[in-house]
Design a protein around this motif. Structure first.
Motif, PDB file in Angstrom:
ATOM      1  N   GLN B   9       0.878  -1.075   0.000  1.00  0.00           N
ATOM      2  CA  GLN B   9      -0.019   0.036   0.189  1.00  0.00           C
ATOM      3  C   GLN B   9       0.876   1.358   0.039  1.00  0.00           C
ATOM      4  O   GLN B   9       1.742   1.144   0.844  1.00  0.00           O
ATOM      5  CB  GLN B   9      -0.968   0.033   1.124  1.00  0.00           C
ATOM      6  N   VAL B  10       0.698   2.014  -1.070  1.00  0.00           N
ATOM      7  CA  VAL B  10       1.467   3.306  -0.976  1.00  0.00           C
ATOM      8  C   VAL B  10       0.564   4.582  -1.137  1.00  0.00           C
ATOM      9  O   VAL B  10      -0.615   4.663  -1.203  1.00  0.00           O
ATOM     10  CB  VAL B  10       2.376   3.346  -2.269  1.00  0.00           C
ATOM     11  N   PRO B  11       1.074   5.848  -0.842  1.00  0.00           N
ATOM     12  CA  PRO B  11       0.558   6.952  -0.799  1.00  0.00           C
ATOM     13  C   PRO B  11      -0.324   7.138  -2.061  1.00  0.00           C
ATOM     14  O   PRO B  11       0.309   6.978  -3.029  1.00  0.00           O
ATOM     15  CB  PRO B  11       1.372   8.254  -0.489  1.00  0.00           C
ATOM     16  N   ALA B  12      -1.435   7.636  -2.149  1.00  0.00           N
ATOM     17  CA  ALA B  12      -2.477   7.989  -3.397  1.00  0.00           C
ATOM     18  C   ALA B  12      -1.594   8.908  -4.400  1.00  0.00           C
ATOM     19  O   ALA B  12      -0.912   9.679  -3.761  1.00  0.00           O
ATOM     20  CB  ALA B  12      -3.491   8.598  -2.919  1.00  0.00           C
ATOM     21  N   LYS B  13      -1.904   8.775  -5.552  1.00  0.00           N
ATOM     22  CA  LYS B  13      -0.556   9.269  -6.508  1.00  0.00           C
ATOM     23  C   LYS B  13      -1.133  10.748  -6.289  1.00  0.00           C
ATOM     24  O   LYS B  13       0.179  11.758  -6.572  1.00  0.00           O
ATOM     25  CB  LYS B  13      -1.483   9.091  -7.744  1.00  0.00           C
ATOM     26  N   ASP B  14      -2.029  11.474  -6.087  1.00  0.00           N
ATOM     27  CA  ASP B  14      -2.108  12.955  -5.945  1.00  0.00           C
ATOM     28  C   ASP B  14      -1.898  13.473  -4.454  1.00  0.00           C
ATOM     29  O   ASP B  14      -2.369  14.786  -4.199  1.00  0.00           O
ATOM     30  CB  ASP B  14      -3.527  13.391  -6.384  1.00  0.00           C
ATOM     31  N   PRO B  16      -0.664  15.047  -1.254  1.00  0.00           N
ATOM     32  CA  PRO B  16       0.189  15.866  -0.972  1.00  0.00           C
ATOM     33  C   PRO B  16       1.285  15.495   0.032  1.00  0.00           C
ATOM     34  O   PRO B  16       0.959  15.206   1.056  1.00  0.00           O
ATOM     35  CB  PRO B  16      -0.616  17.249  -0.400  1.00  0.00           C
ATOM     36  N   LEU B  17       2.465  15.392  -0.169  1.00  0.00           N
ATOM     37  CA  LEU B  17       3.387  14.819   0.689  1.00  0.00           C
ATOM     38  C   LEU B  17       4.204  15.750   1.564  1.00  0.00           C
ATOM     39  O   LEU B  17       4.612  16.696   1.246  1.00  0.00           O
ATOM     40  CB  LEU B  17       4.473  14.172  -0.181  1.00  0.00           C
ATOM     41  N   ALA B  18       4.088  15.393   2.991  1.00  0.00           N
ATOM     42  CA  ALA B  18       4.746  16.411   3.952  1.00  0.00           C
ATOM     43  C   ALA B  18       5.949  15.411   4.477  1.00  0.00           C
ATOM     44  O   ALA B  18       5.681  14.464   4.840  1.00  0.00           O
ATOM     45  CB  ALA B  18       3.849  16.574   4.959  1.00  0.00           C
ATOM     46  N   ILE B  19       7.284  16.023   4.212  1.00  0.00           N
ATOM     47  CA  ILE B  19       8.248  15.181   4.525  1.00  0.00           C
ATOM     48  C   ILE B  19       8.485  15.233   6.078  1.00  0.00           C
ATOM     49  O   ILE B  19       8.420  16.151   6.647  1.00  0.00           O
ATOM     50  CB  ILE B  19       9.491  15.593   3.947  1.00  0.00           C
ATOM     51  N   ALA B  20       8.966  14.087   6.902  1.00  0.00           N
ATOM     52  CA  ALA B  20       9.160  13.935   8.213  1.00  0.00           C
ATOM     53  C   ALA B  20      10.402  13.050   8.201  1.00  0.00           C
ATOM     54  O   ALA B  20      10.145  11.971   8.192  1.00  0.00           O
ATOM     55  CB  ALA B  20       8.115  13.308   8.925  1.00  0.00           C
ATOM     56  N   GLY B  21      11.333  13.632   8.315  1.00  0.00           N
ATOM     57  CA  GLY B  21      12.829  12.963   8.650  1.00  0.00           C
ATOM     58  C   GLY B  21      13.156  12.093   7.360  1.00  0.00           C
ATOM     59  O   GLY B  21      13.374  12.770   6.124  1.00  0.00           O
ATOM     60  N   ASN B  22      12.890  10.867   7.420  1.00  0.00           N
ATOM     61  CA  ASN B  22      13.321   9.874   6.192  1.00  0.00           C
ATOM     62  C   ASN B  22      12.085   9.432   5.541  1.00  0.00           C
ATOM     63  O   ASN B  22      12.221   8.225   5.054  1.00  0.00           O
ATOM     64  CB  ASN B  22      14.465   8.813   6.463  1.00  0.00           C
ATOM     65  N   TRP B  23      11.078   9.636   6.169  1.00  0.00           N
ATOM     66  CA  TRP B  23       9.736   9.253   5.536  1.00  0.00           C
ATOM     67  C   TRP B  23       8.790  10.424   5.519  1.00  0.00           C
ATOM     68  O   TRP B  23       9.042  11.474   5.598  1.00  0.00           O
ATOM     69  CB  TRP B  23       9.114   7.953   6.486  1.00  0.00           C
ATOM     70  N   ILE B  24       7.435  10.000   5.279  1.00  0.00           N
ATOM     71  CA  ILE B  24       6.292  11.093   5.278  1.00  0.00           C
ATOM     72  C   ILE B  24       5.584  11.196   6.372  1.00  0.00           C
ATOM     73  O   ILE B  24       5.347  10.036   6.904  1.00  0.00           O
ATOM     74  CB  ILE B  24       5.487  11.024   4.040  1.00  0.00           C
ATOM     75  N   LYS B  25       4.712  12.310   6.591  1.00  0.00           N
ATOM     76  CA  LYS B  25       3.938  12.100   7.482  1.00  0.00           C
ATOM     77  C   LYS B  25       2.751  11.423   6.930  1.00  0.00           C
ATOM     78  O   LYS B  25       1.992  11.995   5.904  1.00  0.00           O
ATOM     79  CB  LYS B  25       3.223  13.573   7.715  1.00  0.00           C
ATOM     80  N   GLU B  26       2.140  10.377   7.741  1.00  0.00           N
ATOM     81  CA  GLU B  26       1.239   9.535   7.177  1.00  0.00           C
ATOM     82  C   GLU B  26      -0.339  10.028   7.542  1.00  0.00           C
ATOM     83  O   GLU B  26      -1.057   9.629   6.651  1.00  0.00           O
ATOM     84  CB  GLU B  26       1.303   8.204   7.617  1.00  0.00           C
ATOM     85  N   SER B  27      -0.423  10.867   8.505  1.00  0.00           N
ATOM     86  CA  SER B  27      -1.766  11.251   8.719  1.00  0.00           C
ATOM     87  C   SER B  27      -2.223  12.317   7.668  1.00  0.00           C
ATOM     88  O   SER B  27      -1.549  12.918   6.873  1.00  0.00           O
ATOM     89  CB  SER B  27      -1.765  11.943  10.023  1.00  0.00           C
ATOM     90  N   GLU B  63      -1.501  -1.027  10.111  1.00  0.00           N
ATOM     91  CA  GLU B  63      -2.803  -1.430  10.261  1.00  0.00           C
ATOM     92  C   GLU B  63      -3.513  -0.855   8.922  1.00  0.00           C
ATOM     93  O   GLU B  63      -4.328  -1.619   8.285  1.00  0.00           O
ATOM     94  CB  GLU B  63      -3.463  -0.785  11.600  1.00  0.00           C
ATOM     95  N   ARG B  64      -3.196   0.348   8.643  1.00  0.00           N
ATOM     96  CA  ARG B  64      -3.792   0.937   7.167  1.00  0.00           C
ATOM     97  C   ARG B  64      -3.917  -0.076   6.082  1.00  0.00           C
ATOM     98  O   ARG B  64      -4.636   0.071   5.350  1.00  0.00           O
ATOM     99  CB  ARG B  64      -3.240   2.330   6.885  1.00  0.00           C
ATOM    100  N   VAL B  65      -2.813  -1.074   6.010  1.00  0.00           N
ATOM    101  CA  VAL B  65      -2.686  -1.732   4.684  1.00  0.00           C
ATOM    102  C   VAL B  65      -3.806  -2.845   4.603  1.00  0.00           C
ATOM    103  O   VAL B  65      -4.062  -3.189   3.408  1.00  0.00           O
ATOM    104  CB  VAL B  65      -1.469  -2.390   4.327  1.00  0.00           C
ATOM    105  N   LYS B  66      -4.695  -3.011   5.801  1.00  0.00           N
ATOM    106  CA  LYS B  66      -5.895  -3.806   5.758  1.00  0.00           C
ATOM    107  C   LYS B  66      -6.807  -3.269   4.754  1.00  0.00           C
ATOM    108  O   LYS B  66      -7.604  -4.055   4.071  1.00  0.00           O
ATOM    109  CB  LYS B  66      -6.384  -3.869   7.013  1.00  0.00           C
ATOM    110  N   GLN B  67      -7.135  -2.098   4.486  1.00  0.00           N
ATOM    111  CA  GLN B  67      -7.878  -1.465   3.488  1.00  0.00           C
ATOM    112  C   GLN B  67      -7.390  -1.898   2.214  1.00  0.00           C
ATOM    113  O   GLN B  67      -8.511  -2.470   1.276  1.00  0.00           O
ATOM    114  CB  GLN B  67      -7.770  -0.289   3.653  1.00  0.00           C
ATOM    115  N   THR B  68      -6.202  -1.918   1.713  1.00  0.00           N
ATOM    116  CA  THR B  68      -5.659  -2.538   0.556  1.00  0.00           C
ATOM    117  C   THR B  68      -5.976  -4.015   0.352  1.00  0.00           C
ATOM    118  O   THR B  68      -6.187  -4.684  -0.620  1.00  0.00           O
ATOM    119  CB  THR B  68      -4.316  -2.194   0.239  1.00  0.00           C
ATOM    120  N   ILE B  69      -5.609  -4.761   1.372  1.00  0.00           N
ATOM    121  CA  ILE B  69      -5.973  -6.382   1.358  1.00  0.00           C
ATOM    122  C   ILE B  69      -7.280  -6.533   1.222  1.00  0.00           C
ATOM    123  O   ILE B  69      -7.656  -7.265   0.520  1.00  0.00           O
ATOM    124  CB  ILE B  69      -5.624  -6.991   3.006  1.00  0.00           C
ATOM    125  N   LYS B  70      -8.273  -5.676   1.875  1.00  0.00           N
ATOM    126  CA  LYS B  70      -9.784  -5.881   1.700  1.00  0.00           C
ATOM    127  C   LYS B  70     -10.064  -5.678  -0.012  1.00  0.00           C
ATOM    128  O   LYS B  70     -10.721  -6.484  -0.404  1.00  0.00           O
ATOM    129  CB  LYS B  70     -10.350  -5.200   2.429  1.00  0.00           C
TER     130      LYS B  70
END
Ligand SMILES: Cc1cc2nc3c(=O)[nH]c(=O)nc-3n(C[C@H](O)[C@H](O)[C@H](O)COP(=O)(O)OP(=O)(O)OC[C@H]3O[C@@H](n4cnc5c(N)ncnc54)[C@H](O)[C@@H]3O)c2cc1C
Ligand SMILES: Nc1ncnc2c1ncn2[C@@H]1O[C@H](COP(=O)(O)O)[C@@H](O)[C@H]1O
Lengths: 328, 254
Positions: B9-14, B16-27, B63-70
């Protein structure tokens, strides 16, 4: 440090990205006081090894075997693992080609190591090498470093270094050293068959001076005539990013990028294309690049000469009209 | 034919990415199935329809990846395995592949399918690493799969419009390229049926994978521009007029 560059041949001829990676190695060698070895792998490739020896390298490793005539991931992994174990490089560099993607991560893993793939540059920060690669489809860059002990593996994206900067050997020629590898047919589990191109149409985009290219921003095939009208008004050819051709909205020979055509027109007008690296490698040689995209942070703007942040559905018709006006 | 499809599961194409260290803010952002993975899933479903067997969706993440699994179950996967790990974004390609391989090893499968690259990390390595770790033959950037007599005939994409046919025995690992097929949508019936399908959740720690990280993402950032871009602003009509003028008299390309 000893740097080993694994070069790549394509049907017996150099893949030019091999030289780009060799340039990267030469530059890294200068800042880290390292030596560069270059490796040629295949069958009947001794002449190419001699050619490489005229470049500024400490030595050329020649790896030949009947079973290496055609590329297979198994054959390459088994052979190169032996070479790396015997020649003990600290840093192993590859051009980031589809072939390298196919075997290099596994080769590294067979040695318990990791690979930093698809790098676009590097920095030497006080003796520590920092590799730069893209993440999030080019929307961000990432600084990546190796953990643990050598050997380390990395690959460089095509176009990241200029092959014309390749330095020649200062005093003639480096030694070509043959490395024997043991390999048997049973170790090669896949069988490569024929290479082919799908039926080609009349259009040769590489010769088109003006290209109007559409991406997923075009949304639906019904909207393509808008872009075609613009292409006609400007007197150019229509082209597209991969998703448009995947959908069958335009034929594959109009696809620009690493899997499709590489073009260098006078003008490349990118409409609703985000600018993923696999697309950009196919068009960044254009003299003038115009990007129209509603997302101001789209990576395509990094290489654009002129940018318009806006909706292509508003700008395409206006631009078509303006072009028609100035023509008449 | 039993097939495991690795789905990230990856961020939706559109998004808006907010960078947080070496990853993005997922909220605050949406997530979706990694695009090539949806093609891999479709391919698995088609193979199953032709040759029988079971399709298992495998996804590692929070936990969020459950949505994509479903979503995968609704499209027709028979069951799913969720490797729960809130910290998966910090794994290096080898570490991530080791966890996936450990989960795959518990199953009896004929084929493992992955997408060829993830839209977030974009390592482009996982499929090949899985083949190495599972000691299976593999092929990548696959645009066609035909199964006959216990082996596969594959169409592999090469650069610049070239392709190659490859023969590959089973079991094997294949990395699927976008565009190999036309993906289906989940039907209402499928969505209802998915509610009864099993999602086995295991933690990454419980897989007992060991091995140190081989690399570290120090930080991520907005790329530095190499070219000076001249931005044209105004109404669409004004922008069009300015652009034509620039192309004619400044760039002199039309
Ligand atoms: C091994 C490999 C090979 C590949 N080969 C190729 C290749 O040869 N060629 C290629 O192109 N890709 C290739 N890709 C895919 C590539 O990574 C990207 O996924 C692809 O280029 C994205 O296409 P896009 O820009 O059209 O779509 P997206 O990335 O979805 O971008 C669409 C853009 O349109 C903009 N947009 C949307 N609506 C509007 C609007 N109304 N007005 C203005 N802008 C709008 C959005 O802001 C966005 O930036 C390859 C990938 C891999 C892994
Ligand atoms: N966390 C994950 N869960 C499930 N599949 C994954 C995960 N990470 C990677 N993959 C698979 O590996 C492919 C390639 O990913 P990557 O190597 O990150 O580019 C993806 O398209 C997925 O099929």
């Amino acid at each position: 440090m000893k740097i080993l560059v694994i070069t790549e041949l394509r049907q017996g001829k150099w893949n030019n990205t091999s030289f780009e990676t060799l340039v990267a190695a030469q530059q890294i060698a200068v800042t880290t006081s390292s030596t560069v070895s270059a490796l040629v792998i295949g069958k009947g490739v001794a002449a190419l090894a001699e050619e490489l020896a005229a470049k500024n390298v400490a030595e050329v490793l020649l790896v030949e075997h009947d079973l290496l005539e055609a590329y297979t991931p198994d054959g390459y992994c088994v052979a190169l693992k032996q070479v790396i174990e015997s020649s003990k490089p600290e840093l192993v560099l590859f051009p980031h080609t589809y072939q390298v993607r196919d075997f290099a991560p596994k080769l590294a893993a067979m040695l318990g190591k990791g690979m930093i793939g698809d790098c676009i540059g590097y920095r030497n920060e006080g003796g520590k090498l920092v590799f730069v690669r893209q993440m999030f489809q080019g929307k961000t860059a990432a600084d990546v470093t190796f953990a643990g002990v050598a050997p380390w593996f990395a690959s460089f994206q095509s176009g990241a270094f200029r092959s014309d900067l390749l330095a020649a050997h200062p005093s003639g020629k480096a030694a070509v050293n043959k490395v024997a590898v043991t390999l048997n047919a049973a170790q090669i589990r896949t069988k490569p068959l024929e290479l082919f191109k799908e039926a080609k149409s009349a259009v040769d985009l590489t010769q088109a001076p003006l290209i109007v290219a559409i991406g997923r921003g075009i949304k639906a095939p019904e909207n393509i005539p808008l872009a075609q009208a613009l292409a006609k008004a400007i007197g150019g050819e229509i082209a597209a990013s991969r998703p448009i051709c995947d959908e069958g909205w335009l034929p594959m020979e109009r696809q620009i990028g690493s899997s499709g055509q590489t073009v260098a027109p006078k003008l490349y007008l990118a409409l609703g294309i985000s600018g993923a690296i696999q697309h950009v490698v196919g068009m960044k040689g254009a003299r003038t690049i115009v990007a129209i995209n509603k997302d101001a942070n789209a990576p395509i703007f990094e290489i654009a000469d002129y940018g318009v942040v806006g909706d292509i559905f508003e700008i395409m018709p206006a631009l078509t009209e303006e072009l028609q006006k100035t023509k008449s | 034919m039993n097939i495991i499809v690795c789905i990230k599961q990856v961020p939706a194409k559109d998004a808006p990415l907010a960078i947080a260290g070496n990853w993005i803010k997922e909220s605050d952002i949406g997530f979706e199935m990694n695009e090539p993975d949806s093609f891999a899933l479709e391919e698995a479903l088609r193979l199953k329809e032709k040759h029988g067997g079971e399709v298992i969706a495998l996804s590692m993440g929070p936990e969020r990846v459950k949505q994509t699994i479903k979503e995968a179950l609704a499209k027709g996967a028979d069951r799913a395995i969720h490797i729960a790990d809130d910290n998966f974004a910090q794994l290096d390609p080898l570490g991530s592949a080791r966890a996936l391989a450990a989960a795959i090893q518990k199953e009896k499968v004929d084929l493992v399918l992955t997408g060829l690259q993830s839209d977030d990390h974009g390592f482009g390595q996982t499929g090949v690493l899985l083949a190495g770790l599972l000691n299976l033959p593999h092929a990548t950037i696959i645009m066609q799969i035909e199964v006959a007599d216990g082996k596969m005939r594959l169409k592999r994409e090469l650069e610049a419009g070239w392709f190659q046919h490859i023969e590959c025995p089973l079991p094997a690992v294949l990395s699927i390229q976008s565009g190999i097929n036309k993906v289906r949508y989940a039907t209402l019936k499928g969505i209802m049926a998915a509610k009864k399908k099993e999602i086995a959740t295991i933690t990454r720690e419980s897989l007992g994978v060991t091995g140190e990280a081989t690399q570290k993402i120090e930080k991520i950032y907005v790329p530095t521009k190499t070219k000076r871009t001249e931005y044209l602003t105004g109404t669409p009509k004004e922008v069009a007029a300015k652009l034509v003028e620039k192309l004619k008299f400044e760039a002199r390309v039309i």
